[in-house]
Design a protein around this motif. Structure first.
Motif, short mmCIF file in Angstrom:
data_model
loop_
_atom_site.label_atom_id
_atom_site.label_comp_id
_atom_site.label_asym_id
_atom_site.label_seq_id
_atom_site.Cartn_x
_atom_site.Cartn_y
_atom_site.Cartn_z
N MET A 29 0.84 -1.21 0.00
CA MET A 29 0.00 0.00 0.00
C MET A 29 0.87 1.25 0.00
SD MET A 29 -2.87 1.28 2.71
CE MET A 29 -1.80 1.05 4.09
N SER A 30 0.53 2.21 -0.88
CA SER A 30 1.30 3.45 -0.95
C SER A 30 0.44 4.62 -0.51
CB SER A 30 1.76 3.69 -2.39
OG SER A 30 2.58 2.63 -2.80
N ARG A 31 1.12 5.72 -0.18
CA ARG A 31 0.40 6.94 0.21
C ARG A 31 0.43 7.95 -0.94
NH1 ARG A 31 2.65 4.97 4.53
NH2 ARG A 31 4.67 5.78 3.89
N VAL A 32 -0.74 8.40 -1.34
CA VAL A 32 -0.85 9.31 -2.49
C VAL A 32 -1.72 10.51 -2.10
CG1 VAL A 32 -1.63 9.54 -4.89
CG2 VAL A 32 -0.69 7.36 -4.11
N LEU A 33 -1.29 11.68 -2.55
CA LEU A 33 -2.10 12.89 -2.39
C LEU A 33 -2.61 13.29 -3.77
CD1 LEU A 33 -3.04 15.48 -0.80
CD2 LEU A 33 -0.82 16.48 -1.41
N GLN A 53 -3.49 4.32 0.32
CA GLN A 53 -3.93 5.29 1.32
C GLN A 53 -3.94 6.65 0.64
OE1 GLN A 53 -1.72 4.70 4.99
NE2 GLN A 53 -2.03 6.87 5.44
N VAL A 54 -5.13 7.21 0.49
CA VAL A 54 -5.27 8.40 -0.35
C VAL A 54 -5.75 9.60 0.45
CG1 VAL A 54 -6.38 9.33 -2.41
CG2 VAL A 54 -5.86 6.92 -2.30
N ALA A 55 -5.10 10.74 0.22
CA ALA A 55 -5.61 12.01 0.76
C ALA A 55 -6.02 12.86 -0.42
CB ALA A 55 -4.53 12.71 1.58
N VAL A 56 -7.17 13.53 -0.28
CA VAL A 56 -7.66 14.38 -1.38
C VAL A 56 -7.60 15.83 -0.94
CG1 VAL A 56 -9.15 12.66 -2.49
CG2 VAL A 56 -10.06 14.00 -0.60
#
Ligand SMILES: Nc1ncnc2c1ncn2[C@@H]1O[C@H](COP(=O)(O)OP(=O)(O)O)[C@@H](O)[C@H]1O
Ligand SMILES: O=P(O)(O)OC[C@H]1O[C@](O)(COP(=O)(O)O)[C@@H](O)[C@@H]1O
Length: 312
Positions: free
Chosen positions: A1-5, A54-57
């Motif tokens: 799992m990666s973290r993306v904005l 894991q996504v932040a918008v």
């Protein structure tokens, strides 16, 4: 799992309407309609979240009609870091006819002031730790200059973050100057970006290569039903999708970008990544909204994608 904005500076509520045939100037009856929290970065976020990232918008969201976005972010499991601005987020109308023709009517968006822009920069600076990628997608709302976008991308790059850019017009031209790691123009956007007409595939490929050699590590050139060409240092891959029944081409580009980012984040080969992303975007045109990989025939769809290396 990666973290993306994902940054959607000009989000939209997509009002999708299906009808047999559009008859301008008269009363039309829809067969189906739906309203969805969208905008290019949000669509990418939705696909990535569905693939366990894991996504932040973030971006700018109108305070007066934020409820459907908040519900959607919660449903997708995305962290909501949108800066609230006065007024309403735009409603974009998407008319899909039975023959596959789509008519888009996109609004200009809620105006954004300097204070909100500063707030966004501060928030990104504070929350950039441990991100694996930042996606900057879509048009700019009133008040946000293309030069500001360029500075934003430059700043993200200085923080060591890989930026994926999907925009159009002057925003794409200026954004490209800040050298994102990938851009995803379609043929019209590429012509705008290089400032000359690109009448055939040879002209398109050479313009895309020009940008890649100029310092954009990856150019993902999307060609609608003809598929996609991925130009990177030392090589070019071309993928062609199988023929599918077209319901709506809206969100195909966002799905392609998200599918490609998913493959890259998973460490897949370029060939596997492009096959997956092309199949996912072919699925997107079979429905209203983004593509899905949890459909029964998805493996068959992937197998039916034709991927080849090009020498250009
Ligand atoms: N009619 C179609 N059949 C199958 N795949 C399609 C079709 N239209 C688009 N796609 C897929 O979606 C991708 C993005 O579509 P495109 O129209 O080029 O992007 P954009 O929406 O950004 O203009 C294409 O590269 C292709 O893989
Ligand atoms: O910011 P723009 O360029 O006006 O585009 C916004 C529109 O693009 C979409 O993100 C769809 O984009 P794609 O068809 O290119 O994938 C819609 O959800 C949205 O209404």
């Amino acid at each position: 799992m990666s973290r993306v904005l994902t940054l959607t500076l000009n989000p939209a509520l997509d009002l999708s309407i299906r009808l047999a045939e559009l008859s301008p100037g008269s009363v039309n009856r829809s067969e189906e309609s739906s309203m969805t929290a969208a905008g290019k970065g949000n669509n990418v976020a939705r696909v990535l979240a569905r693939h366990s990232h894991q996504v932040a918008v973030s971006g700018f969201l109108g305070r007066d009609n934020q409820a459907p976005f908040e519900r959607a972010f919660h449903e997708w499991g995305a962290e909501d870091r949108f800066i609230r601005v006065a007024g309403e987020t735009r409603v974009n109308v998407k008319l899909s006819e039975a023959d596959g023709r789509v008519t888009d009517i996109n609004g200009s968006g809620a105006p954004v002031d300097e204070a909100a822009m500063t707030q966004l920069l501060d928030d990104i600076e504070a929350g950039a730790d441990n991100l694996h990628a930042v996606v900057v997608s879509g048009s700019l709302p009133p008040g946000v200059a293309p030069e500001w976008l360029s500075a934003l991308i430059g700043r993200l790059r200085t923080q060591g973050l890989p930026v994926w850019l999907d925009s159009s017009g002057k925003a794409l031209v200026q954004g490209t100057r800040a050298r994102p790691v990938l851009i995803k123009p379609n043929e019209h956007e590429l012509a705008e970006c290089v400032g000359r007409p690109l009448p055939d595939e040879a002209a398109l490929l050479s313009a895309a290569r020009e940008l890649q050699l100029g310092g954009i590590e990856n150019v993902l050139l999307s060609l609608g039903a003809e598929g996609v060409v991925w130009l990177f240092e030392g090589g070019t891959l071309r993928a062609r999708p199988p023929r599918v029944e077209v319901v709506s081409t809206v969100c195909a580009g966002d799905t392609l970008l998200a599918g490609t980012l998913h493959g890259v984040l998973e460490g897949w080969s370029r060939e596997k990544t492009l096959r997956f992303a092309t199949a996912l975007s072919a699925d997107a045109v079979r429905r209203i909204g983004v593509g899905r990989s949890d459909v029964e025939d998805f493996t068959a769809l992937c197998d039916a994608v034709c991927v080849e290396a090009l020498t250009i």
